[in-house]
Design an enzyme around this catalytic site. Sequence first.
Site, PDB file in Angstrom:
ATOM      1  CG  ASP A 193      -2.128   0.876   1.432  1.00 49.45           C
ATOM      2  OD1 ASP A 193      -2.829   0.792   2.069  1.00 49.45           O
ATOM      3  OD2 ASP A 193      -2.497   2.073   0.440  1.00 49.45           O
ATOM      4  CG  MET A 194       1.274   3.068  -3.925  1.00 48.68           C
ATOM      5  SD  MET A 194       3.560   2.241  -3.161  1.00 48.68           S
ATOM      6  CE  MET A 194       4.493   4.073  -3.955  1.00 48.68           C
TER       7      MET A 194
ATOM      8  CE1 TYR B 134      -4.332   8.624  -6.248  1.00 50.67           C
ATOM      9  CE2 TYR B 134      -5.720   9.726  -5.450  1.00 50.67           C
ATOM     10  CZ  TYR B 134      -5.477   9.026  -5.610  1.00 50.67           C
ATOM     11  OH  TYR B 134      -6.101   8.026  -6.529  1.00 50.67           O
TER      12      TYR B 134
ATOM     13  NE  ARG C 276      -2.471  11.549   6.875  1.00 52.08           N
ATOM     14  CZ  ARG C 276      -2.337  10.500   6.011  1.00 52.08           C
ATOM     15  NH1 ARG C 276      -2.685   9.301   6.784  1.00 52.08           N
ATOM     16  NH2 ARG C 276      -2.455   9.963   4.343  1.00 52.08           N
TER      17      ARG C 276
ATOM     18  CG  ASP D 245      -3.051   4.080  -2.802  1.00 52.64           C
ATOM     19  OD1 ASP D 245      -4.240   2.742  -3.390  1.00 52.64           O
ATOM     20  OD2 ASP D 245      -3.144   4.277  -1.487  1.00 52.64           O
ATOM     21  CD  GLU D 246      -5.123  -0.681  -1.100  1.00 56.14           C
ATOM     22  OE1 GLU D 246      -5.711  -1.902  -1.110  1.00 56.14           O
ATOM     23  OE2 GLU D 246      -6.181  -0.431  -1.493  1.00 56.14           O
TER      24      GLU D 246
END
Length: 326
Positions: free
Chosen positions: A18-19, A23, A97, A157-158
């Site tokens: 998983d990246m 983005y 975040r 992305d997975e």
Amino acid sequence: MPVARPELSDSRVIAHVDMDCFYVQDSSSLKVRSDVRRQVSRFKGMKRNDPILANWSYCESVVEQRKQQSLRGQPTAVVQYNSWQGGGLIAVSYEARKFGVKRSMRGDEAKQVCPEIHLVQVPVARGKADLNTYRNAGSEVVSILSRRGRCERASIDEVYLDLTIAAEAMLADNPPECLETISEEVVKSHVLGLEEVGSDARENVRHWFTRSDASRRDKLLACGAFIVAELRLQVLEETEFTCSAGIAHNKMLAKLASGMNKPAQQTVVPFSSISKLLRTLPIKKMKQLGGKLGTSLQIDLGVNTVGDLLQFSEEKLQEYYGVNTG
DNA sequence: CATGGGGGACCA
DNA sequence: TGGTCCCC
């Protein structure tokens, strides 16, 4: 009812890659190639909490950061459609975040919470958001992962990876217990069921990977984790992206594990840890049960954990939900 | 209008 | 094939 042959299916080595905040990662391309080399070599010997990681990978906005190196380490978000309240955020870097910026905020809202945030636009084609640049960046990663096993793209992305053959080959002629050195990336792996034992986590992990009395399936997973660690370093070197991964005996567990330690980390699920893991796992966390079916299980059957679900026979579940869904 | 929109899996 | 569900 299809019955899997245990000896073939129960010891597969499956990885889910998983990246990390993908983005965002593409916008800050490193200006100088030698910078990459230096960063990568530092990354290899780095401790998990090394502050440089905060400048490197802690961002879903990473595709954008590869294009625009100045965004590395900055609070960054990727936005689509900026005309209404600043557009919708579809990826938020880890730096952003920290300020409380969340996906599905509007751009204006993000600016209020984090005035210094960099907002990057998703390209537009025919009046629609065009994610092809990210899809192409994902293809770069897939082409690297494909070197060691068959890939299944699960999303932009997975990726799921079947490493069974490669792990068996490694176990046959280069088993972990015979390796004189173990890469830092492997020692940094998280192994479920090992966390609470002892004080020195890395020594425990090193021991788990190299013990000679392990079961065959544990050894296969260990080999898989080696291979994934190598692949993740190759991905970093060749694409500048970091990713997280889960290594387990099936896709569901690998997917579950890849999200447990992010970013830029990997998690192994040994067979012996599965029942404890699932017993208390909220049913909604399972892929495919996050929506109405999961809600129905909770409300109609009183099932809240995977452990609860085990009290229902397959036949019983088929009565409620039909043969296939059941 | 206000998370947009697309893609994959399954079903009738 | 179109509808629904689920996920990213």
